[in-house]
Design a protein around this motif. Structure first.
Motif, mmCIF file in Angstrom:
data_model
loop_
_atom_site.group_PDB
_atom_site.id
_atom_site.type_symbol
_atom_site.label_atom_id
_atom_site.label_comp_id
_atom_site.label_asym_id
_atom_site.label_seq_id
_atom_site.Cartn_x
_atom_site.Cartn_y
_atom_site.Cartn_z
ATOM 1 N N ILE A 179 0.235 5.130 7.148
ATOM 2 C CA ILE A 179 -0.323 3.679 6.461
ATOM 3 C C ILE A 179 0.300 2.449 7.262
ATOM 4 N N ILE A 180 1.501 2.193 7.479
ATOM 5 C CA ILE A 180 1.838 1.304 8.004
ATOM 6 C C ILE A 180 1.219 0.690 9.489
ATOM 7 N N LEU B 83 0.957 -1.281 -0.011
ATOM 8 C CA LEU B 83 0.091 0.017 0.062
ATOM 9 C C LEU B 83 0.971 1.204 0.064
ATOM 10 N N VAL B 84 2.115 1.319 0.846
ATOM 11 C CA VAL B 84 2.865 2.135 0.817
ATOM 12 C C VAL B 84 3.512 2.794 -0.617
ATOM 13 N N PHE B 85 3.982 1.634 -1.456
ATOM 14 C CA PHE B 85 4.685 1.660 -2.637
ATOM 15 C C PHE B 85 3.577 1.847 -3.711
ATOM 16 N N ASN B 86 2.260 1.889 -3.478
ATOM 17 C CA ASN B 86 1.216 1.871 -4.394
ATOM 18 C C ASN B 86 0.632 3.645 -4.432
ATOM 19 N N VAL C 160 7.546 10.708 4.961
ATOM 20 C CA VAL C 160 7.705 9.847 6.015
ATOM 21 C C VAL C 160 6.525 9.528 6.839
ATOM 22 N N GLU C 161 5.754 10.680 7.108
ATOM 23 C CA GLU C 161 4.693 10.535 7.837
ATOM 24 C C GLU C 161 3.698 9.919 7.457
ATOM 25 N N THR D 123 8.264 13.169 -1.153
ATOM 26 C CA THR D 123 9.365 13.552 -0.650
ATOM 27 C C THR D 123 9.499 14.071 0.774
ATOM 28 N N GLY D 124 10.450 13.997 1.468
ATOM 29 C CA GLY D 124 10.583 14.807 2.743
ATOM 30 C C GLY D 124 10.051 14.370 3.967
ATOM 31 N N SER D 125 9.334 15.149 4.839
ATOM 32 C CA SER D 125 8.601 14.743 6.078
ATOM 33 C C SER D 125 7.269 14.397 5.695
#
Length: 208
Positions: free
Chosen positions: A194-195, A175-178, A188-189, A183-185
């Protein structure tokens, strides 16, 4: 011929193979598989065209060798994540979150992973179905093994470890890769959110 000479020959062969793989990967990514010639790969690798054919047979096998080489690095990345977070832990939910975050961070910083994804997406028609079956099985195997062990320890209830592994990956890493790349913060957030939510949903379905 003594053992020292044998070792030199084997090392030389390994070095040539590595140079051919790197050259082929660079050309397949920049020019595409169809527009990349064996002559160009040989020239970029600094070897003869005959050497490329001797080692890999044809351009189709060379493409397969390139993606399989990249796959090895991805599998090692998954095994490192399992070793770092899923062997010993106090909190399963936190362990799964840390595992996913490490995989995503490692993948984003891995030239092998990026090359694999781009080549698989662009050159899917030039790769055999058996490759995708092997890749799916290999990437799921380690996680499946741990989920089976978690079930034996009474941490989760997984009647079908393979399906549970697919659900876990779909809710988290895939799901993250889709998502659209950021970029940036903010990236990351978004990844963390998602995780964390994916792991929560997975455990709500599979935890005892």
């Amino acid at each position: 011929m003594d053992m020292t000479e044998n070792k030199k020959i084997r090392k030389g062969s390994a070095d040539k193979r590595a140079k051919i793989i790197v050259a082929a990967r660079d050309l397949f990514l920049s020019d595409g598989f169809d527009r990349s010639s064996v002559d160009a790969v040989a020239a970029k690798a600094g070897v003869s065209k005959r050497t490329v054919y001797d080692y890999y047979g044809d351009k189709q096998n060379l493409l397969l060798a390139v993606v399989e080489e990249s796959s090895v690095a991805v599998l090692e990345m998954i095994e490192r994540g399992i070793t770092d977070h899923l062997l010993e832990f106090e909190d399963l939910q936190q362990a799964l979150i840390l595992f996913c975050e490490q995989i995503v961070a490692s993948a984003n910083g891995s030239a092998d992973y990026m090359a694999l994804i781009r080549l698989v997406m662009v050159e899917e028609a030039n790769l055999p179905e058996s490759f995708f079956e092997r890749l799916d099985k290999a990437t799921e195997e380690g996680i499946m093994r741990r989920f089976t062990e978690f079930a034996q320890e009474g941490l989760i209830d997984v009647p079908d470890p393979k399906m549970a592994t697919k659900h876990f990956a779909a809710l988290t890493i895939l799901l993250v890769f889709n998502q659209p790349r950021r970029t940036g913060s903010m990236a990351v957030e978004q990844t963390r959110r998602i995780i964390a939510e994916g792991v929560r949903v997975f455990l709500s379905a599979y935890a005892h």
